[in-house]
Design a protein around this motif. Structure first.
Motif, PDB file in Angstrom:
ATOM      1  N   LEU A 166       0.821  -1.223   0.000  1.00 54.25           N
ATOM      2  CA  LEU A 166       0.000   0.000   0.000  1.00 54.25           C
ATOM      3  C   LEU A 166       0.847   1.261   0.000  1.00 54.25           C
ATOM      4  O   LEU A 166       0.497   2.280  -0.563  1.00 54.25           O
ATOM      5  CB  LEU A 166      -0.895  -0.007   1.236  1.00 54.25           C
ATOM      6  N   CYS A 170       2.016   4.292  -2.943  1.00 51.87           N
ATOM      7  CA  CYS A 170       1.542   5.610  -3.357  1.00 51.87           C
ATOM      8  C   CYS A 170       2.194   6.725  -2.536  1.00 51.87           C
ATOM      9  O   CYS A 170       2.264   7.856  -2.969  1.00 51.87           O
ATOM     10  CB  CYS A 170       0.021   5.702  -3.299  1.00 51.87           C
ATOM     11  N   LEU A 171       2.696   6.384  -1.381  1.00 49.76           N
ATOM     12  CA  LEU A 171       3.408   7.409  -0.588  1.00 49.76           C
ATOM     13  C   LEU A 171       4.848   7.539  -1.041  1.00 49.76           C
ATOM     14  O   LEU A 171       5.410   8.630  -1.055  1.00 49.76           O
ATOM     15  CB  LEU A 171       3.367   7.030   0.886  1.00 49.76           C
ATOM     16  N   LEU A 231       4.708  12.648  -4.592  1.00 46.57           N
ATOM     17  CA  LEU A 231       3.905  12.761  -3.370  1.00 46.57           C
ATOM     18  C   LEU A 231       4.791  13.049  -2.171  1.00 46.57           C
ATOM     19  O   LEU A 231       4.455  13.846  -1.310  1.00 46.57           O
ATOM     20  CB  LEU A 231       3.121  11.475  -3.142  1.00 46.57           C
ATOM     21  N   LEU A 244       6.061  19.796   5.370  1.00 48.45           N
ATOM     22  CA  LEU A 244       6.688  19.461   6.647  1.00 48.45           C
ATOM     23  C   LEU A 244       8.018  20.149   6.876  1.00 48.45           C
ATOM     24  O   LEU A 244       8.431  20.372   8.003  1.00 48.45           O
ATOM     25  CB  LEU A 244       6.865  17.945   6.736  1.00 48.45           C
ATOM     26  N   TYR A 255       5.324  10.864  10.486  1.00 50.58           N
ATOM     27  CA  TYR A 255       5.781  10.450   9.155  1.00 50.58           C
ATOM     28  C   TYR A 255       7.128   9.722   9.246  1.00 50.58           C
ATOM     29  O   TYR A 255       7.318   8.664   8.625  1.00 50.58           O
ATOM     30  CB  TYR A 255       5.897  11.687   8.264  1.00 50.58           C
ATOM     31  N   TYR A 309       6.699   6.332  10.786  1.00 47.77           N
ATOM     32  CA  TYR A 309       6.068   5.441   9.810  1.00 47.77           C
ATOM     33  C   TYR A 309       7.116   4.932   8.814  1.00 47.77           C
ATOM     34  O   TYR A 309       7.174   3.736   8.512  1.00 47.77           O
ATOM     35  CB  TYR A 309       4.949   6.179   9.078  1.00 47.77           C
ATOM     36  N   GLN A 310       7.943   5.841   8.344  1.00 48.12           N
ATOM     37  CA  GLN A 310       8.978   5.469   7.372  1.00 48.12           C
ATOM     38  C   GLN A 310       9.951   4.446   7.954  1.00 48.12           C
ATOM     39  O   GLN A 310      10.485   3.618   7.238  1.00 48.12           O
ATOM     40  CB  GLN A 310       9.758   6.720   6.969  1.00 48.12           C
ATOM     41  N   TYR A 330       5.188   1.606  13.459  1.00 53.04           N
ATOM     42  CA  TYR A 330       3.820   2.031  13.192  1.00 53.04           C
ATOM     43  C   TYR A 330       3.062   2.470  14.440  1.00 53.04           C
ATOM     44  O   TYR A 330       2.307   3.435  14.399  1.00 53.04           O
ATOM     45  CB  TYR A 330       3.069   0.923  12.447  1.00 53.04           C
ATOM     46  N   TYR A 347      -3.903  11.000   6.713  1.00 47.47           N
ATOM     47  CA  TYR A 347      -3.463  10.092   5.645  1.00 47.47           C
ATOM     48  C   TYR A 347      -2.358   9.164   6.156  1.00 47.47           C
ATOM     49  O   TYR A 347      -2.415   7.949   5.981  1.00 47.47           O
ATOM     50  CB  TYR A 347      -2.988  10.911   4.444  1.00 47.47           C
ATOM     51  N   PHE A 348      -1.358   9.743   6.816  1.00 46.78           N
ATOM     52  CA  PHE A 348      -0.263   8.923   7.382  1.00 46.78           C
ATOM     53  C   PHE A 348      -0.809   7.955   8.435  1.00 46.78           C
ATOM     54  O   PHE A 348      -0.371   6.813   8.538  1.00 46.78           O
ATOM     55  CB  PHE A 348       0.811   9.810   8.025  1.00 46.78           C
ATOM     56  N   LEU A 364      -2.172   5.080   6.744  1.00 45.18           N
ATOM     57  CA  LEU A 364      -1.096   4.210   6.233  1.00 45.18           C
ATOM     58  C   LEU A 364      -0.540   3.330   7.346  1.00 45.18           C
ATOM     59  O   LEU A 364      -0.337   2.126   7.155  1.00 45.18           O
ATOM     60  CB  LEU A 364       0.041   5.055   5.651  1.00 45.18           C
ATOM     61  N   ALA A 391      -2.986   0.685   8.250  1.00 45.44           N
ATOM     62  CA  ALA A 391      -3.041  -0.345   7.211  1.00 45.44           C
ATOM     63  C   ALA A 391      -1.855  -1.300   7.341  1.00 45.44           C
ATOM     64  O   ALA A 391      -1.997  -2.507   7.152  1.00 45.44           O
ATOM     65  CB  ALA A 391      -3.060   0.307   5.837  1.00 45.44           C
ATOM     66  N   GLU A 392      -0.699  -0.749   7.682  1.00 41.01           N
ATOM     67  CA  GLU A 392       0.486  -1.598   7.872  1.00 41.01           C
ATOM     68  C   GLU A 392       0.296  -2.546   9.044  1.00 41.01           C
ATOM     69  O   GLU A 392       0.861  -3.627   9.073  1.00 41.01           O
ATOM     70  CB  GLU A 392       1.731  -0.728   8.113  1.00 41.01           C
ATOM     71  N   TRP A 412      -8.824   7.801   6.345  1.00 41.32           N
ATOM     72  CA  TRP A 412      -8.822   8.399   4.999  1.00 41.32           C
ATOM     73  C   TRP A 412     -10.159   9.060   4.683  1.00 41.32           C
ATOM     74  O   TRP A 412     -10.214  10.074   4.018  1.00 41.32           O
ATOM     75  CB  TRP A 412      -8.494   7.317   3.956  1.00 41.32           C
ATOM     76  N   ASP A 424      -4.310  11.856  -1.792  1.00 43.22           N
ATOM     77  CA  ASP A 424      -3.813  10.506  -1.492  1.00 43.22           C
ATOM     78  C   ASP A 424      -4.846   9.706  -0.703  1.00 43.22           C
ATOM     79  O   ASP A 424      -4.974   8.493  -0.887  1.00 43.22           O
ATOM     80  CB  ASP A 424      -2.518  10.604  -0.672  1.00 43.22           C
TER      81      ASP A 424
END
Lengths: 182, 545
Positions: free
Chosen positions: A7, A10-11, A16, A24, B219, B222-223, B227, B249-250, B253, B256-257, B268, B283
């Motif tokens: 998923l 898309c990020l 994006l 940010l 963010y 998440y990266q 999570y 949105y993040f 994500l 979802a992970e 979302w 997104d």
């Protein structure tokens, strides 16, 4: 299955990511120097206009509020953090002449030692009275409304009246004092 | 009888009495008592009305006067005088830190970092409170920009907790995030920044910075595949901030992970409620389709993608209209003024800044420094013209009143003479009686009479001083009016240039937004294609079996 594709694809796409990072990472505003000439010209015009306005205001003040009959009322805070000023109504000889609702910016300006010119007008020589109606929130969060009046004698020559608001701990009872400036 | 007589006092008498015929209007005519002048100037500066204080500063005295004067000069366009005065103050012991701070800011505006660093150094040394913290922040930021984050960190570590330290650590975190493959250092810096914001006394500023820091921390976590940590950060972002859609949105994500697709889609779905102008919203629309896909509802996934495409197309129409309006009315009229006027009733307008597309685009556009400068420039010229227009109208009324008075006659000289004679006779009588007064009560009464007669004589002197006539004032008003016409012409020409620059920026911005929608549209089309391909293959498989 199609749904098993990751998923976060898309990020992770560069566009994006870039748009997210623009938001940010935009902590610092670095002013552009490209339009310096235009800004200089605007500065120059602003300086001339403000000088000109000062002349016009002076002339208007002199025409409309001659020194001999001029009455100016100023508002100040004596205890700066004790009152959250909401509004002021001003009456000269029981006639309403000014009212003001305060914005947070104006409140903080008064708290920073600012003096607001609340009213300028003309009155004839002789005995008069000023009445002020104050609504405010005191430091102990009470909503308060106070009236105060001040009799005074107007003589030829400009007269300034300073309306000073204050409230003292522990009860934060508001008070209004008047000072005459001749 | 004295009190029963009516006096026709001409405008000239007023002017003579007030002294306004005696040339340029100077400090002598200022209605503000000397002791209150610094306070009046301070109020004007704090409320953004510094130009109103120009007339007062010349007559100001006291230890605050030089600094207040310099600030008014700077704010009213007298940049050169303002900076000169500040340099003088910076050499004294009074307000040295404050003056250095203002000089540093001015140098920064001119992109002269060397000079700015020198002044900020002095401000950090001699300043107090917020000024000192701001100066230290700039010094740290110069180090950071020069590629020395350690030295920047050292300066930041010596700062008091608050807004400036938080922004400094936020910037440091951005650098770490760019340089490191592992976000650990950046996350530590962001945690420090978050702790520093707690000490900020300005609630709006604190809230805004905190939301941005939290979204960024979420963010990065998440990266890094953390999570739960990301969800923890993102759930603290306020729901009415410009970064809320991105955070939602993040958040989706990260959920979802963790395999929680239903909760991800809820996030979302909430992000979708915001205008597409905000980052993260486009997104989130795609995310909905992906969410259904992952949950196994392929039909609804297809519908969600089609709905996303419809939304993007509709947004492109909105952007085309906005572009057209920018061309017709200019960016200032279409974007800034247009966003201010709303059909919403005031009691429904609480969240309009977040929900109206045009307002959303304005806020997003104004997130860039160049747009802020361009809009501020036009707004400044608009205020200047408003001021001139008001003055023009006032002077025209005064001029017509002056003409009216001039044709209506002036002071009756005979009456004045009669009143003067009467007043003098009464004064003589009072003086004689004063000599004979026996007790303090009589003396007080006579002294009061003497004062009343003195006041009356002063007023008569003012009224009878009809010397230079109305012509002088009339001519002066006409000169001022013609000057105003000249200034308005110049302001209009400058505004046209400033508006052109703003239009260029705004059109480029709208084009970028349009491209963003095109990109999102293509992305959705790809997802739809994948989906149909998958369904076709499934169908083939079923047929072959």
């Amino acid at each position: 299955m199609h749904g098993s594709q990751p998923l976060k694809g898309c990020l992770k796409s560069p566009k994006l990511l870039a748009s997210a990072l623009v938001i940010l990472l935009s902590w610092v505003c670095i002013p552009g120097a490209g339009a310096a000439t235009l800004d200089d010209r605007i500065d120059q015009l602003a300086a001339e206009v403000n000088d000109h306005s000062a002349k016009v205001e002076g002339l208007q003040e002199s025409l409309l509020y001659p020194v001999n009959t001029r009455l100016t009322v100023f508002l100040t805070l004596e205890t700066r953090k004790a009152l959250d000023l909401d509004s002021v109504e001003l009456f000269v000889n029981d006639r309403p002449v000014a009212s003001h609702l305060y914005t947070p910016r104006e409140r903080s300006a008064l708290e920073a030692g600012g003096v607001q010119q609340l009213y300028i007008g003309n009155i004839e020589s002789g005995a008069h009275s000023i009445r002020a109606v104050i609504t405010a929130r005191s430091a102990d969060k009470d909503f308060v409304r106070r009236e105060a009046s001040h009799p005074f004698t107007k003589r030829p020559g400009a007269l300034g009246v300073e309306l000073k608001l204050g409230a003292r701990a522990p009860d934060f009872e508001p008070y209004v004092s008047f000072t005459e400036w001749k | 009888m004295f009190v029963g007589r009516s006096l026709r006092i001409s405008l000239t008498a007023f002017l003579a009495a007030s002294g306004c015929m005696a040339g340029p209007v100077l400090a002598g005519t200022i209605a503000v008592p000397e002791d209150l002048r610094p306070g009046v100037v301070r109020y004007a500066l704090a409320t953004g009305d510094a130009p109103d204080a120009v007339r007062t500063i010349g007559a100001m005295k006291g230890k605050d006067a030089p600094l207040l004067r310099a600030r008014v000069w700077l704010d009213s366009g007298h940049r050169h005088q303002g900076l000169e005065e500040l340099r003088r103050i910076a050499e004294t012991d009074t307000y040295r830190g404050k003056a250095s701070m203002l000089l540093g800011r001015a140098a920064l505006e001119q992109a002269d970092s060397q000079e700015a660093a020198r002044w900020f150094g002095l401000a950090a040394r001699y300043g107090f409170g917020e000024d000192k913290q701001e100066a230290l922040y700039h010094l740290a930021d110069f180090q950071r920009q020069a590629g020395a984050p350690e030295r920047a960190g050292k300066i930041l570590s010596g700062m008091d907790a608050g807004y400036w330290a938080a922004v400094g650590y936020g910037n440091l975190a951005s650098d770490y995030a760019r340089q490191d493959t592992n976000p650990a250092r950046a996350l530590v810096a962001l945690r420090v920044a978050l702790a520093m914001t707690e000490a900020d006394q300005e609630s709006d500023r604190q809230e805004d910075l905190r939301n941005r820091l939290l979204a960024r921390a979420g963010y990065l976590a998440y990266q890094n595949g953390e999570y739960d940590k990301a969800i923890g950060f993102l759930e603290k972002v306020a729901l009415d901030s410009p970064v809320t859609p991105l955070a939602l949105y993040f958040h989706g994500l990260a959920l979802a992970e963790r395999g929680n697709h239903r909760a991800a889609m809820q996030s979302w779905h909430r992000a979708k409620k915001f205008p597409l102008a905000y980052p993260g919203v486009a997104d989130a629309w795609i995310g909905m389709g992906r969410g259904y896909d992952l949950a196994g509802y392929l039909g609804q996934a297809g519908e969600a993608y089609l709905a996303a495409n419809a939304a993007y197309e509709s947004e492109r129409v909105t952007l085309r209209k906005l572009k057209q309006q920018i061309r017709e009315k200019g960016a200032y009229g279409a974007l800034v003024k247009g966003a201010q006027t709303s059909d919403l009733e005031w009691f429904l307008a609480d969240s309009r800044t977040m929900q109206q597309p045009r307002q959303a685009y304005l806020m997003d556009f104004l997130d860039t420094p160049s747009a802020q400068i361009a809009v501020a420039r036009v707004a400044r010229l608009e205020r200047l013209d408003d001021r001139l227009s008001q003055e023009q109208s006032n002077l025209e009324v005064l001029l017509s009143e002056l003409d009216h008075r001039a044709t209506g006659g002036s002071v009756d000289e005979g009456t004045l003479r009669e009143l003067r004679t009467e007043g003098n006779a009464l004064e003589d009588q009072v003086e004689k009686l004063l000599e004979k007064a026996t007790g303090p009560a009589q003396q007080r009464r006579l002294a009061k009479m003497e004062r009343i007669l003195g006041d009356a004589n002063t007023a008569l002197a003012a009224v009878s001083d009809v010397g230079s006539g109305d012509m002088g004032v009339g001519d002066r008003l006409k000169t001022l009016l013609s000057e105003i016409a000249g200034y308005r012409k110049r302001a209009s020409a400058l505004r046209a240039t400033a508006e052109n620059r703003l239009n260029e920026l705004a059109l480029a911005y709208v084009d970028d937004q349009d491209q963003r929608m095109v990109y999102a549209y293509d992305k959705t089309e790809q997802q739809i294609a994948h989906l149909y391909e998958y369904l076709a293959l499934e169908n083939l498989q079923e047929t072959s079996q």
